[in-house]
Design a protein around this motif. Sequence first.
Motif, PDB file in Angstrom:
ATOM      1  N   PRO A 239       0.704  -1.066   0.244  1.00 55.11           N
ATOM      2  CA  PRO A 239       0.135  -0.282  -0.049  1.00 55.11           C
ATOM      3  C   PRO A 239       0.987   1.353   0.297  1.00 55.11           C
ATOM      4  CG  PRO A 239      -0.745  -1.336   1.385  1.00 55.11           C
ATOM      5  CD  PRO A 239       0.263  -2.133   0.759  1.00 55.11           C
ATOM      6  N   HIS A 240       1.686   1.398   0.948  1.00 51.37           N
ATOM      7  CA  HIS A 240       2.665   2.223   1.562  1.00 51.37           C
ATOM      8  C   HIS A 240       3.397   2.954  -0.125  1.00 51.37           C
ATOM      9  CE1 HIS A 240       1.030   3.418   4.413  1.00 51.37           C
ATOM     10  NE2 HIS A 240       1.854   1.845   5.482  1.00 51.37           N
ATOM     11  N   SER A 241       3.755   1.594  -1.296  1.00 49.46           N
ATOM     12  CA  SER A 241       4.138   1.935  -2.543  1.00 49.46           C
ATOM     13  C   SER A 241       3.317   2.127  -3.530  1.00 49.46           C
ATOM     14  CB  SER A 241       5.297   0.600  -2.701  1.00 49.46           C
ATOM     15  OG  SER A 241       6.435   0.121  -1.630  1.00 49.46           O
ATOM     16  N   LEU A 242       2.525   2.489  -3.439  1.00 49.59           N
ATOM     17  CA  LEU A 242       1.503   2.723  -3.923  1.00 49.59           C
ATOM     18  C   LEU A 242       1.151   3.916  -4.507  1.00 49.59           C
ATOM     19  CD1 LEU A 242      -0.738   0.455  -6.145  1.00 49.59           C
ATOM     20  CD2 LEU A 242      -2.301   0.954  -4.691  1.00 49.59           C
ATOM     21  N   ALA A 243       1.109   4.294  -6.357  1.00 46.59           N
ATOM     22  CA  ALA A 243       0.256   5.499  -6.294  1.00 46.59           C
ATOM     23  C   ALA A 243      -0.487   5.410  -7.802  1.00 46.59           C
ATOM     24  CB  ALA A 243       1.389   6.527  -7.113  1.00 46.59           C
ATOM     25  N   VAL A 244      -1.578   6.309  -7.526  1.00 52.17           N
ATOM     26  CA  VAL A 244      -2.758   5.871  -8.897  1.00 52.17           C
ATOM     27  C   VAL A 244      -3.013   7.137  -9.661  1.00 52.17           C
ATOM     28  CG1 VAL A 244      -5.069   5.505  -9.519  1.00 52.17           C
ATOM     29  CG2 VAL A 244      -4.178   4.187  -7.783  1.00 52.17           C
ATOM     30  N   SER A 245      -3.070   7.664 -10.727  1.00 48.40           N
ATOM     31  CA  SER A 245      -3.309   8.221 -11.775  1.00 48.40           C
ATOM     32  C   SER A 245      -3.716   7.907 -12.430  1.00 48.40           C
ATOM     33  CB  SER A 245      -1.716   8.812 -12.182  1.00 48.40           C
ATOM     34  OG  SER A 245      -1.883  10.008 -13.113  1.00 48.40           O
ATOM     35  N   VAL A 246      -4.901   8.767 -12.809  1.00 52.41           N
ATOM     36  CA  VAL A 246      -6.076   9.101 -13.734  1.00 52.41           C
ATOM     37  C   VAL A 246      -5.303   9.449 -15.608  1.00 52.41           C
ATOM     38  CG1 VAL A 246      -7.603   9.890 -15.253  1.00 52.41           C
ATOM     39  CG2 VAL A 246      -7.594   8.328 -13.266  1.00 52.41           C
ATOM     40  N   THR A 247      -5.120   8.799 -16.973  1.00 55.57           N
ATOM     41  CA  THR A 247      -4.035   9.001 -17.614  1.00 55.57           C
ATOM     42  C   THR A 247      -5.207   9.086 -18.446  1.00 55.57           C
ATOM     43  OG1 THR A 247      -3.985   6.983 -18.356  1.00 55.57           O
ATOM     44  CG2 THR A 247      -1.962   7.814 -16.349  1.00 55.57           C
ATOM     45  N   GLU A 248      -6.259   8.671 -18.827  1.00 58.95           N
ATOM     46  CA  GLU A 248      -7.210   9.178 -19.722  1.00 58.95           C
ATOM     47  C   GLU A 248      -9.145   9.074 -19.398  1.00 58.95           C
ATOM     48  OE1 GLU A 248      -8.232   7.222 -24.108  1.00 58.95           O
ATOM     49  OE2 GLU A 248      -6.521   6.498 -23.014  1.00 58.95           O
ATOM     50  N   LYS A 312      11.403   3.878  -6.926  1.00 55.30           N
ATOM     51  CA  LYS A 312      11.993   5.224  -5.329  1.00 55.30           C
ATOM     52  C   LYS A 312      10.986   6.131  -5.576  1.00 55.30           C
ATOM     53  CE  LYS A 312      16.446   3.400  -4.172  1.00 55.30           C
ATOM     54  NZ  LYS A 312      17.968   3.180  -4.111  1.00 55.30           N
ATOM     55  N   TRP A 313       9.799   5.978  -5.643  1.00 52.52           N
ATOM     56  CA  TRP A 313       8.933   7.361  -6.685  1.00 52.52           C
ATOM     57  C   TRP A 313       8.636   8.172  -5.193  1.00 52.52           C
ATOM     58  CZ3 TRP A 313       4.771   7.932  -4.078  1.00 52.52           C
ATOM     59  CH2 TRP A 313       3.735   7.643  -3.747  1.00 52.52           C
ATOM     60  N   ARG A 314       8.967   7.778  -3.844  1.00 53.66           N
ATOM     61  CA  ARG A 314       8.237   7.785  -2.579  1.00 53.66           C
ATOM     62  C   ARG A 314       9.330   9.295  -2.506  1.00 53.66           C
ATOM     63  NH1 ARG A 314       6.458   3.670   1.466  1.00 53.66           N
ATOM     64  NH2 ARG A 314       8.153   2.586  -0.094  1.00 53.66           N
ATOM     65  N   ARG A 315      11.075   8.950  -2.676  1.00 52.53           N
ATOM     66  CA  ARG A 315      11.857   9.224  -2.725  1.00 52.53           C
ATOM     67  C   ARG A 315      11.954  10.866  -2.954  1.00 52.53           C
ATOM     68  NH1 ARG A 315      14.063   6.615   1.494  1.00 52.53           N
ATOM     69  NH2 ARG A 315      13.230   4.927   2.684  1.00 52.53           N
ATOM     70  N   LYS A 316      11.894  10.432  -4.238  1.00 47.81           N
ATOM     71  CA  LYS A 316      12.135  11.747  -4.978  1.00 47.81           C
ATOM     72  C   LYS A 316      10.914  12.819  -5.473  1.00 47.81           C
ATOM     73  CE  LYS A 316      14.957   7.965  -7.761  1.00 47.81           C
ATOM     74  NZ  LYS A 316      15.282   7.625  -8.662  1.00 47.81           N
ATOM     75  N   GLU A 317      11.162  14.215  -5.765  1.00 48.90           N
ATOM     76  CA  GLU A 317      10.523  15.326  -5.261  1.00 48.90           C
ATOM     77  C   GLU A 317       9.843  15.008  -7.171  1.00 48.90           C
ATOM     78  OE1 GLU A 317      12.170  18.962  -4.093  1.00 48.90           O
ATOM     79  OE2 GLU A 317      12.360  18.050  -2.192  1.00 48.90           O
ATOM     80  N   ASN A 318      11.515  14.748  -8.331  1.00 54.38           N
ATOM     81  CA  ASN A 318      10.348  15.338  -9.167  1.00 54.38           C
ATOM     82  C   ASN A 318       9.623  14.141  -9.660  1.00 54.38           C
ATOM     83  OD1 ASN A 318      12.068  13.756  -9.795  1.00 54.38           O
ATOM     84  ND2 ASN A 318      12.870  13.027 -11.742  1.00 54.38           N
ATOM     85  N   LEU A 319       9.356  12.898  -8.945  1.00 55.30           N
ATOM     86  CA  LEU A 319       8.630  11.168  -9.434  1.00 55.30           C
ATOM     87  C   LEU A 319       7.174  12.543  -8.621  1.00 55.30           C
ATOM     88  CD1 LEU A 319      10.861   8.685  -9.602  1.00 55.30           C
ATOM     89  CD2 LEU A 319       9.648  10.002 -11.866  1.00 55.30           C
ATOM     90  N   LEU A 320       7.417  13.093  -7.286  1.00 54.62           N
ATOM     91  CA  LEU A 320       6.436  13.100  -6.550  1.00 54.62           C
ATOM     92  C   LEU A 320       5.283  13.630  -7.123  1.00 54.62           C
ATOM     93  CD1 LEU A 320       7.924  13.354  -2.712  1.00 54.62           C
ATOM     94  CD2 LEU A 320       5.960  11.319  -4.065  1.00 54.62           C
ATOM     95  N   ARG A 321       6.133  15.627  -7.551  1.00 52.03           N
ATOM     96  CA  ARG A 321       5.642  16.209  -8.413  1.00 52.03           C
ATOM     97  C   ARG A 321       4.024  16.077  -9.696  1.00 52.03           C
ATOM     98  NH1 ARG A 321      10.373  19.529  -7.163  1.00 52.03           N
ATOM     99  NH2 ARG A 321       9.960  20.495  -5.847  1.00 52.03           N
ATOM    100  N   ARG A 322       5.011  14.917 -10.582  1.00 53.61           N
ATOM    101  CA  ARG A 322       4.429  14.160 -10.978  1.00 53.61           C
ATOM    102  C   ARG A 322       3.051  13.135 -11.449  1.00 53.61           C
ATOM    103  NH1 ARG A 322       7.800   9.345 -14.927  1.00 53.61           N
ATOM    104  NH2 ARG A 322       5.832   8.344 -15.943  1.00 53.61           N
ATOM    105  N   LEU A 323       3.155  12.739 -10.078  1.00 60.52           N
ATOM    106  CA  LEU A 323       2.431  12.014  -9.652  1.00 60.52           C
ATOM    107  C   LEU A 323       1.144  12.250  -8.750  1.00 60.52           C
ATOM    108  CD1 LEU A 323       3.908   8.565  -8.359  1.00 60.52           C
ATOM    109  CD2 LEU A 323       2.632   8.853 -10.643  1.00 60.52           C
ATOM    110  N   GLY A 324       1.911  14.252  -8.574  1.00 59.37           N
ATOM    111  CA  GLY A 324       0.481  15.627  -8.478  1.00 59.37           C
ATOM    112  C   GLY A 324       0.839  15.647  -7.090  1.00 59.37           C
TER     113      GLY A 324
END
Length: 327
Positions: A239-248, A312-324
């Motif tokens: 769960p903590h490693s999961l993110a969801v983004s609507v792409t379409e 490692k998206w939870r540790r990288k600011e650029n990826l966090l921004r990408r995920l909203g």
Amino acid sequence: MLPEAALEIGNDGFPEPIRSGFIAVIGRPNVGKSTLLNCLLGQKIAITSDKPQTTRDQILGIRTDEDAQFIFLDTPGIHQPRNKLGKHMVNVAEQAIASDADVILWLVDIGTPPTDEDLYIVERLRELHEAAGGLPFLLLGANKIDSLKGIKVEDRTNEYLSLLWWLTKGSGAQKSLPVRTMSATTGEGVEELVASLADLLPPGPLYYPSDQVTDLSMRFIAAEIVREKALQFLRQEIPHSLAVSVTEWNERSSEMTHIAATLYVERHSQKGIVLGGKGSMIKKIGQAARPEIEEMVGTRVYLELWVKVLQKWRRKENLLRRLGYHM
């Protein structure tokens, strides 16, 4: 009694200004903040889970009664952060306290004595109090009253109140700390809480139309519903490693909406777990999420789910921004 100017009737048929304001709902993870918000609004806008740190961003819920408009800020659970996502979550909660709130509702689990996470919240409140020279009016919400066993309500609430002794000392301090007990699950005590909050709000305008319940987009809510179902079915380490983004999001007709969403995990081994054997798990998540999304959208939904790895998206600011997640 409101001043005469506060009794003018606005376009929505309510007195304008009435009592209105922003209420930051804070607390440690998993004390029922999102469940309470959904109960207060009479409908679901915030996902819930028995997994801690489910809420990651501020969720705004709006309730308009005849004499008051409540703008609830459901914040992520305040905790000791371990990565950049955790820091983002705590910053969101603290920003709601420091900048946005007219009232702070500190929600605790009355079924348990104060934990280290509760002590951490008290210390952060004290630091904010000292830095700003004060805090918005604070109310203690003792949730999960239905789970209290073997101890008196007053004794348990006093354990929490004693941690806030510093808030009632000195000139201009809040002289008392009101307490309201409730069960967000059953609804017991919730309307009494609403009445107490109304008394604490200042006179003000209708900030939102009387029929609006949130400022969240349907894309955001759809992504959260998918994440909620994934939290429901997946093992503890996912769960903590999961993110969801609507792409379409494509309204193909008045009766059909096509939605594509991507579930992001941090490791390739996690991708296999989310997919499941022959796609069984991702199919199960989609089947559980689709009816709730259809109810929100008002059409049939073709829901297409994908799983991708963002290491490692939870540790990288650029990826966090990408995920909203705005840092």
